[in-house]
Write a protein that holds these residues in place. Structure first.
Motif, PDB file in Angstrom:
ATOM      1  N   TRP A 183       0.828  -1.214   0.000  1.00  0.00           N
ATOM      2  CA  TRP A 183       0.000   0.000   0.000  1.00  0.00           C
ATOM      3  C   TRP A 183       0.862   1.264   0.000  1.00  0.00           C
ATOM      4  CZ3 TRP A 183      -0.605   3.105   4.645  1.00  0.00           C
ATOM      5  CH2 TRP A 183      -1.529   4.130   4.516  1.00  0.00           C
ATOM      6  N   LEU A 184       1.942   1.273   0.767  1.00  0.00           N
ATOM      7  CA  LEU A 184       2.797   2.455   0.851  1.00  0.00           C
ATOM      8  C   LEU A 184       3.369   2.853  -0.502  1.00  0.00           C
ATOM      9  CD1 LEU A 184       4.892   1.965   4.136  1.00  0.00           C
ATOM     10  CD2 LEU A 184       3.186   3.742   3.694  1.00  0.00           C
ATOM     11  N   VAL A 185       3.860   1.868  -1.265  1.00  0.00           N
ATOM     12  CA  VAL A 185       4.552   2.198  -2.520  1.00  0.00           C
ATOM     13  C   VAL A 185       3.692   1.966  -3.756  1.00  0.00           C
ATOM     14  CG1 VAL A 185       6.803   1.755  -1.494  1.00  0.00           C
ATOM     15  CG2 VAL A 185       5.626  -0.097  -2.696  1.00  0.00           C
ATOM     16  N   ASN A 186       2.510   1.341  -3.575  1.00  0.00           N
ATOM     17  CA  ASN A 186       1.591   1.092  -4.702  1.00  0.00           C
ATOM     18  C   ASN A 186       2.306   0.390  -5.856  1.00  0.00           C
ATOM     19  OD1 ASN A 186      -0.902   1.136  -5.957  1.00  0.00           O
ATOM     20  ND2 ASN A 186      -0.569   3.137  -6.906  1.00  0.00           N
ATOM     21  N   ASP A 187       3.010  -0.698  -5.518  1.00  0.00           N
ATOM     22  CA  ASP A 187       3.796  -1.435  -6.509  1.00  0.00           C
ATOM     23  C   ASP A 187       3.685  -2.919  -6.188  1.00  0.00           C
ATOM     24  OD1 ASP A 187       5.547  -2.177  -8.483  1.00  0.00           O
ATOM     25  OD2 ASP A 187       7.321  -1.239  -7.590  1.00  0.00           O
ATOM     26  N   ASP A 188       3.291  -3.724  -7.162  1.00  0.00           N
ATOM     27  CA  ASP A 188       3.121  -5.159  -6.920  1.00  0.00           C
ATOM     28  C   ASP A 188       4.464  -5.848  -6.685  1.00  0.00           C
ATOM     29  OD1 ASP A 188       0.354  -5.226  -7.053  1.00  0.00           O
ATOM     30  OD2 ASP A 188       0.306  -5.625  -9.200  1.00  0.00           O
ATOM     31  N   TYR A 189       4.404  -6.963  -5.969  1.00  0.00           N
ATOM     32  CA  TYR A 189       5.604  -7.726  -5.651  1.00  0.00           C
ATOM     33  C   TYR A 189       6.019  -8.632  -6.804  1.00  0.00           C
ATOM     34  CZ  TYR A 189       4.514  -6.309  -0.846  1.00  0.00           C
ATOM     35  OH  TYR A 189       4.246  -5.583   0.289  1.00  0.00           O
ATOM     36  N   LYS A 190       7.326  -8.887  -6.846  1.00  0.00           N
ATOM     37  CA  LYS A 190       7.908  -9.701  -7.911  1.00  0.00           C
ATOM     38  C   LYS A 190       8.536 -10.988  -7.386  1.00  0.00           C
ATOM     39  CE  LYS A 190      11.620  -9.416 -11.399  1.00  0.00           C
ATOM     40  NZ  LYS A 190      12.685  -8.521 -11.941  1.00  0.00           N
ATOM     41  N   SER A 191       9.264 -10.893  -6.264  1.00  0.00           N
ATOM     42  CA  SER A 191       9.963 -12.072  -5.741  1.00  0.00           C
ATOM     43  C   SER A 191      10.239 -11.911  -4.266  1.00  0.00           C
ATOM     44  CB  SER A 191      11.290 -12.287  -6.485  1.00  0.00           C
ATOM     45  OG  SER A 191      12.185 -11.224  -6.211  1.00  0.00           O
ATOM     46  N   VAL A 192      10.583 -13.047  -3.616  1.00  0.00           N
ATOM     47  CA  VAL A 192      10.943 -13.028  -2.204  1.00  0.00           C
ATOM     48  C   VAL A 192      11.995 -14.096  -1.944  1.00  0.00           C
ATOM     49  CG1 VAL A 192       9.070 -14.619  -1.603  1.00  0.00           C
ATOM     50  CG2 VAL A 192      10.067 -13.156   0.173  1.00  0.00           C
ATOM     51  N   GLN A 193      12.898 -13.789  -1.028  1.00  0.00           N
ATOM     52  CA  GLN A 193      13.884 -14.756  -0.564  1.00  0.00           C
ATOM     53  C   GLN A 193      13.992 -14.629   0.950  1.00  0.00           C
ATOM     54  OE1 GLN A 193      17.677 -14.597  -2.536  1.00  0.00           O
ATOM     55  NE2 GLN A 193      18.236 -16.658  -1.884  1.00  0.00           N
ATOM     56  N   VAL A 194      14.218 -15.758   1.632  1.00  0.00           N
ATOM     57  CA  VAL A 194      14.270 -15.772   3.086  1.00  0.00           C
ATOM     58  C   VAL A 194      15.628 -16.286   3.555  1.00  0.00           C
ATOM     59  CG1 VAL A 194      13.170 -16.589   5.205  1.00  0.00           C
ATOM     60  CG2 VAL A 194      11.790 -16.243   3.144  1.00  0.00           C
ATOM     61  N   VAL A 195      16.184 -15.603   4.543  1.00  0.00           N
ATOM     62  CA  VAL A 195      17.435 -16.026   5.173  1.00  0.00           C
ATOM     63  C   VAL A 195      17.168 -16.247   6.653  1.00  0.00           C
ATOM     64  CG1 VAL A 195      19.782 -15.346   5.789  1.00  0.00           C
ATOM     65  CG2 VAL A 195      18.880 -14.804   3.519  1.00  0.00           C
ATOM     66  N   PHE A 196      17.699 -17.348   7.194  1.00  0.00           N
ATOM     67  CA  PHE A 196      17.584 -17.627   8.619  1.00  0.00           C
ATOM     68  C   PHE A 196      18.910 -17.305   9.303  1.00  0.00           C
ATOM     69  CE2 PHE A 196      14.466 -21.151   7.295  1.00  0.00           C
ATOM     70  CZ  PHE A 196      13.383 -20.288   7.391  1.00  0.00           C
ATOM     71  N   PRO A 197      18.994 -16.245  10.082  1.00  0.00           N
ATOM     72  CA  PRO A 197      20.221 -15.954  10.840  1.00  0.00           C
ATOM     73  C   PRO A 197      20.411 -16.962  11.975  1.00  0.00           C
ATOM     74  CG  PRO A 197      18.754 -14.036  10.680  1.00  0.00           C
ATOM     75  CD  PRO A 197      17.959 -15.229  10.287  1.00  0.00           C
ATOM     76  N   LYS A 198      21.415 -16.721  12.792  1.00  0.00           N
ATOM     77  CA  LYS A 198      21.630 -17.551  13.975  1.00  0.00           C
ATOM     78  C   LYS A 198      20.364 -17.572  14.818  1.00  0.00           C
ATOM     79  CE  LYS A 198      24.610 -18.065  18.021  1.00  0.00           C
ATOM     80  NZ  LYS A 198      25.788 -17.527  18.763  1.00  0.00           N
ATOM     81  N   LYS A 199      19.965 -18.738  15.255  1.00  0.00           N
ATOM     82  CA  LYS A 199      18.708 -18.912  15.978  1.00  0.00           C
ATOM     83  C   LYS A 199      18.843 -18.468  17.440  1.00  0.00           C
ATOM     84  CE  LYS A 199      15.264 -22.561  16.859  1.00  0.00           C
ATOM     85  NZ  LYS A 199      14.887 -23.968  16.529  1.00  0.00           N
ATOM     86  N   THR A 200      17.858 -17.693  17.901  1.00  0.00           N
ATOM     87  CA  THR A 200      17.878 -17.262  19.292  1.00  0.00           C
ATOM     88  C   THR A 200      17.661 -18.437  20.240  1.00  0.00           C
ATOM     89  OG1 THR A 200      16.739 -15.930  20.974  1.00  0.00           O
ATOM     90  CG2 THR A 200      15.414 -16.680  19.120  1.00  0.00           C
ATOM     91  N   LYS A 201      18.264 -18.370  21.395  1.00  0.00           N
ATOM     92  CA  LYS A 201      18.112 -19.442  22.392  1.00  0.00           C
ATOM     93  C   LYS A 201      16.702 -19.475  22.972  1.00  0.00           C
ATOM     94  CE  LYS A 201      19.699 -16.680  26.338  1.00  0.00           C
ATOM     95  NZ  LYS A 201      20.694 -16.572  27.433  1.00  0.00           N
ATOM     96  N   TYR A 202      15.928 -18.422  22.748  1.00  0.00           N
ATOM     97  CA  TYR A 202      14.581 -18.355  23.302  1.00  0.00           C
ATOM     98  C   TYR A 202      13.528 -18.981  22.385  1.00  0.00           C
ATOM     99  CZ  TYR A 202      16.725 -15.067  26.525  1.00  0.00           C
ATOM    100  OH  TYR A 202      17.539 -14.497  27.467  1.00  0.00           O
ATOM    101  N   SER A 203      13.931 -19.489  21.233  1.00  0.00           N
ATOM    102  CA  SER A 203      13.004 -20.139  20.328  1.00  0.00           C
ATOM    103  C   SER A 203      12.828 -21.610  20.730  1.00  0.00           C
ATOM    104  CB  SER A 203      13.505 -20.035  18.887  1.00  0.00           C
ATOM    105  OG  SER A 203      12.531 -20.488  17.981  1.00  0.00           O
ATOM    106  N   HIS A 204      12.139 -22.379  19.904  1.00  0.00           N
ATOM    107  CA  HIS A 204      11.951 -23.798  20.181  1.00  0.00           C
ATOM    108  C   HIS A 204      12.157 -24.600  18.898  1.00  0.00           C
ATOM    109  CE1 HIS A 204       7.917 -23.701  18.326  1.00  0.00           C
ATOM    110  NE2 HIS A 204       7.745 -22.554  18.947  1.00  0.00           N
ATOM    111  N   GLU A 205      12.020 -25.900  18.982  1.00  0.00           N
ATOM    112  CA  GLU A 205      12.409 -26.800  17.895  1.00  0.00           C
ATOM    113  C   GLU A 205      11.700 -26.511  16.575  1.00  0.00           C
ATOM    114  OE1 GLU A 205      12.478 -31.619  16.900  1.00  0.00           O
ATOM    115  OE2 GLU A 205      11.874 -30.892  18.882  1.00  0.00           O
ATOM    116  N   LYS A 206      10.435 -26.126  16.618  1.00  0.00           N
ATOM    117  CA  LYS A 206       9.657 -25.956  15.394  1.00  0.00           C
ATOM    118  C   LYS A 206       9.616 -24.516  14.890  1.00  0.00           C
ATOM    119  CE  LYS A 206       6.636 -29.908  16.304  1.00  0.00           C
ATOM    120  NZ  LYS A 206       5.231 -30.370  16.473  1.00  0.00           N
TER     121      LYS A 206
END
Length: 344
Positions: A183-206
């Protein structure tokens, strides 16, 4: 004119909307309520002292000729059937996200709405009604920082429970950025990529936490969005738009500045409801006013719900593959193309 509401779903958000329509806003009245747990519906009517009928299911509620508009706050997978039924009955609909749990489901709602030849549906993406985002939108639309080139955004929660898994970082959390940044830029999306950094100790297995999403628009804007749902220190929403001529940032939530014990400090919220409470009020009031004064809702449309669903699916796929995944939308129907993405 008083807009007469039927509410489907009397959980936490359903009750909040009932309270705001009944006790905080103007121009609306709750006349019908239902829930899969009928006892919850009855208790809601009693606790808010509503002059409302408790129906056994959504179909009976929608069929009530006294219901002008249906508020859908039920379990997400139930949204599609209720919205389609309401639209086919010619009723206005305010539906909390998701509009439907699949892109195909959203398209079925789009098609049902187009058959009515009238916009009937608004999706509950409340950030468009937050005063900070509205100001940020105005800066961009007025070309005060030139063409947007990049966006950096942050969505942090202090903690989540054991039921929150990796995919929910998209479906329950990032989904708000997906809508509001589009909505802010009024421009449709083209692609996405996800990176997982080092996992926090406060997370869980899943749950992989934090996560970094890089979303590119058709116009070439690159958006880097951090989702960190066990950040511990508070509920923190940030957005910075880098333009050709300047930078615009989402304002911080107002807070008293304190000098004490050799420290300069401000308060950070810990609950998302307090961060966007005013936006919820403005959102529902706009829904009421738009219908009573203009004949149709002016907020996020069924097509916006479809965009969010397609983008969400691509983000989840990118989580799983680690690759850049394309975001492929169907061509926007002319029915929705007369709308510059708008808000109040």
């Amino acid at each position: 004119m008083t807009l007469r509401f039927g509410v489907v779903g009397t959980g936490a958000i359903g009750r909040e909307h009932i309270n705001r329509i009944t006790n905080k806003l103007s121009g609306g009245k709750i006349v019908a309520v239902t829930d899969v747990n009928l006892e919850s519906a009855k208790q809601t009517v009693e606790s808010y002292q509503l002059d409302a009928v408790v129906y056994p299911d959504d179909k009976a509620l929608i069929a009530d000729p006294n219901v002008d508009a249906v508020v859908v706050t039920s379990w997400g997978p139930a949204h599609e059937a209720t919205v389609v039924a309401a639209v086919e009955a010619g009723k206005y609909v305010f539906c909390e996200k998701p509009l439907a749990t699949t892109a195909a489901g959203c398209m079925r709602i789009v098609e049902a709405e187009m058959k009515q030849a009238k916009k009937l549906v608004q999706v509950g993406f409340m950030r468009r009604y937050d005063s900070g985002y509205v100001q940020l939108k105005q800066v961009i639309d007025n070309n005060e920082i030139g063409e947007p080139l990049m966006i950096r955004a942050v969505h942090r929660n202090p903690t989540v429970d054991e039921n929150y898994v990796t995919e929910m970082a998209v479906q329950d959390t990032l989904i708000h950025e997906i809508d509001v940044l589009h909505w802010l830029v009024n421009d449709d999306y083209k692609s996405v990529q996800v990176v997982f950094p080092k996992k926090t100790k406060y997370s869980h297995e899943k749950l992989q936490d934090p996560q970094l999403f890089t979303i590119e628009t058709i116009g070439g804007i690159v958006m880097n969005v951090e989702v960190f749902v066990n950040c511990k220190y508070g509920y923190d929403i940030q957005c910075e738009v880098i333009g050709e001529d300047g930078i615009a940032k989402l304002p911080e939530v107002p807070s008293v500045v304190m000098r004490k014990d050799a420290k300069l400090s401000t308060t950070i919220l810990t609950d998302w409801k307090y961060r966007f409470m005013d936006a919820y009020d403005v959102e529902i009031q706009d829904f009421i006013d738009s219908i009573t004064k203009k004949g149709e809702p002016q907020g996020p449309t069924s097509w916006d719900g479809y965009i969010a669903a397609v983008t969400s699916d691509a983000c989840v796929k990118a989580q799983q593959t680690g690759e850049k995944e394309s975001i492929e939308l169907q061509e926007r129907p002319a029915f929705y193309s007369d709308k510059e993405l708008q808000t109040v």
